[in-house]
Design a protein around this motif. Sequence first.
Motif, PDB file in Angstrom:
ATOM      1  N   UNK A  55       0.822  -1.204   0.000  1.00 47.18           N
ATOM      2  CA  UNK A  55       0.000   0.000   0.000  1.00 47.18           C
ATOM      3  C   UNK A  55       0.862   1.262   0.000  1.00 47.18           C
ATOM      4  N   UNK A  56       1.977   1.229   0.717  1.00 41.70           N
ATOM      5  CA  UNK A  56       2.874   2.382   0.720  1.00 41.70           C
ATOM      6  C   UNK A  56       3.398   2.671  -0.685  1.00 41.70           C
ATOM      7  N   UNK A  57       3.776   1.628  -1.392  1.00 42.02           N
ATOM      8  CA  UNK A  57       4.278   1.789  -2.758  1.00 42.02           C
ATOM      9  C   UNK A  57       3.175   2.243  -3.705  1.00 42.02           C
ATOM     10  N   UNK A  58       1.999   1.638  -3.577  1.00 41.18           N
ATOM     11  CA  UNK A  58       0.891   1.999  -4.458  1.00 41.18           C
ATOM     12  C   UNK A  58       0.491   3.462  -4.275  1.00 41.18           C
ATOM     13  N   UNK A 195       0.182   8.131   4.056  1.00 43.91           N
ATOM     14  CA  UNK A 195      -0.435   7.478   5.205  1.00 43.91           C
ATOM     15  C   UNK A 195      -0.916   6.094   4.792  1.00 43.91           C
ATOM     16  N   UNK A 196      -0.560   5.076   5.577  1.00 40.48           N
ATOM     17  CA  UNK A 196      -1.000   3.708   5.324  1.00 40.48           C
ATOM     18  C   UNK A 196      -1.728   3.205   6.558  1.00 40.48           C
ATOM     19  N   UNK A 197      -2.937   2.682   6.366  1.00 39.58           N
ATOM     20  CA  UNK A 197      -3.695   2.154   7.506  1.00 39.58           C
ATOM     21  C   UNK A 197      -4.023   0.685   7.301  1.00 39.58           C
ATOM     22  N   UNK A 198      -3.351  -0.165   8.081  1.00 44.96           N
ATOM     23  CA  UNK A 198      -3.650  -1.597   8.149  1.00 44.96           C
ATOM     24  C   UNK A 198      -4.154  -1.975   9.537  1.00 44.96           C
ATOM     25  N   UNK A 199      -4.438  -0.959  10.361  1.00 41.11           N
ATOM     26  CA  UNK A 199      -4.873  -1.217  11.733  1.00 41.11           C
ATOM     27  C   UNK A 199      -6.370  -1.370  11.822  1.00 41.11           C
ATOM     28  N   UNK A 200      -7.048  -0.300  12.191  1.00 47.18           N
ATOM     29  CA  UNK A 200      -8.495  -0.279  12.266  1.00 47.18           C
ATOM     30  C   UNK A 200      -9.004   1.001  11.625  1.00 47.18           C
ATOM     31  N   UNK A 201     -10.095   0.896  10.899  1.00 46.55           N
ATOM     32  CA  UNK A 201     -10.638   2.047  10.203  1.00 46.55           C
ATOM     33  C   UNK A 201     -11.006   3.179  11.128  1.00 46.55           C
ATOM     34  N   UNK A 202     -11.418   2.848  12.347  1.00 44.56           N
ATOM     35  CA  UNK A 202     -11.871   3.865  13.290  1.00 44.56           C
ATOM     36  C   UNK A 202     -10.758   4.817  13.728  1.00 44.56           C
ATOM     37  N   UNK A 203      -9.512   4.456  13.502  1.00 44.61           N
ATOM     38  CA  UNK A 203      -8.394   5.289  13.942  1.00 44.61           C
ATOM     39  C   UNK A 203      -8.296   6.567  13.104  1.00 44.61           C
ATOM     40  N   UNK A 219       0.544  13.661   0.578  1.00 49.92           N
ATOM     41  CA  UNK A 219       0.635  13.221  -0.799  1.00 49.92           C
ATOM     42  C   UNK A 219      -0.421  12.179  -1.159  1.00 49.92           C
ATOM     43  N   UNK A 220      -0.510  11.120  -0.345  1.00 49.30           N
ATOM     44  CA  UNK A 220      -1.414  10.033  -0.698  1.00 49.30           C
ATOM     45  C   UNK A 220      -1.709   9.153   0.496  1.00 49.30           C
ATOM     46  N   UNK A 221      -2.603   8.198   0.281  1.00 50.04           N
ATOM     47  CA  UNK A 221      -2.986   7.272   1.347  1.00 50.04           C
ATOM     48  C   UNK A 221      -3.255   5.902   0.762  1.00 50.04           C
ATOM     49  N   UNK A 222      -2.872   4.875   1.513  1.00 51.18           N
ATOM     50  CA  UNK A 222      -3.166   3.491   1.166  1.00 51.18           C
ATOM     51  C   UNK A 222      -3.912   2.868   2.330  1.00 51.18           C
ATOM     52  N   UNK A 223      -5.147   2.454   2.093  1.00 58.59           N
ATOM     53  CA  UNK A 223      -6.012   1.998   3.182  1.00 58.59           C
ATOM     54  C   UNK A 223      -6.499   0.572   2.942  1.00 58.59           C
TER      55      UNK A 223
END
Length: 283
Positions: A55-58, A195-203, A219-223
Motif C-alpha cells: 500500500x505504501x508503494x501503491x 499514510x498507510x492504515x492496516x490497523x483499524x478504520x476507526x483510527x 501526498x497520498x494514502x493506502x487503506x
Amino acid sequence: MQELVDAAGPTLRVVSTISVGHEHIDLKVTAERNIQVGYTPDILTDAVADSAVMLALMASRRAGQSYSFVKDNQWPSFHWTPFAFCGPQLSTTSFSPTRTVGFLGFGRIAHAVVKRVAAFGITHCIYTPRPGAADQSVRDTQLRDAHGLVSVTPVDLPTLARESDVLFVLAPGGSATRHIINAEFLRQMRATSVLVNNGRGSIVDSAALARALAEGWIWGAGLDVVDEEPQVGPEHPLVREPRCVVLPHIGSAASETRAEMATLTARNVLAGVMGEPLPVAIQ
C-alpha cells in the motif's frame, strides 16, 4: 452476540474467530457463560506487513491513478511528459539520502514492516508508544542494529506527524484510538507524506483524510481498512480521491496465511469442545 449465545444454549463451550481483532465478540457475555474464546494472532504478521508495504508503494507511486488510466483507455491518447505520474520514492536516493518511517502501533506487525522497508534504505524509524508503556530502549537498539537503521526512536504524536515520510497505522481500535488521526494531526504532516492504515478504520477520520488529500496536506494514502466499512463504494469521499488506494480489508488474505488461520481456528474449537485449554485463547 447475546442472541447467538442464547440460541446456542448452555451447551456452547467455545467460540473462535478466524481473526486477530475480536471487537465483534462480546467478551463480557462469553465470560458470564464460561465460554472459552479463541483467536488467531501472530500467524498473519507477515501477510499484513507485506500488504502494508504494498500500500505504501501503491499510494506513493500513484498506482491507483495509473491503473485507472490504462483501464479507462486513456493511454493511447496520452502525451508523455518527464514528470507524468511521478510520486515520492520510498527508497533513499542521492537527492533524498534519508527516509523516516513512522508507526502508530509498534507491535509485531510494525517490526515486520521495519524489516521490509529497511531493504529500501530507510534510515530512521519513529513510533508513538502506548501511554504507560515500559521503556523499550534495549529493544529499539536491537531493531536498529538488526536492520541497519540510523535510529529507532519513540516520539510524541505531533513529532510523528511532522517527521514521517510514510506513516504506518497499525494500532488497535477502540475508544482510546478513535479518530486519533484527525484534521489537526494531518495538517502537521508533510505535503509529500503517505499514510498507510492496516490497523483499524476507526483510527482515521475519513472526512479529515479526504480533505487532506483534496487540499494537498499529504501526498497520498493506502487503506486496507476504512471507518465506514463495509459501506464503502464509488461515492465514498476516500474512494473518490485519486491519490487514495482503498482495499477491502485484505491484509491477511494470503492463501497460506488464511489456511493457517483456519487450521488454528479449528484447533481452538476442538480443544474447547473437548474441555481442554485452547491453543490460543483471548484472556
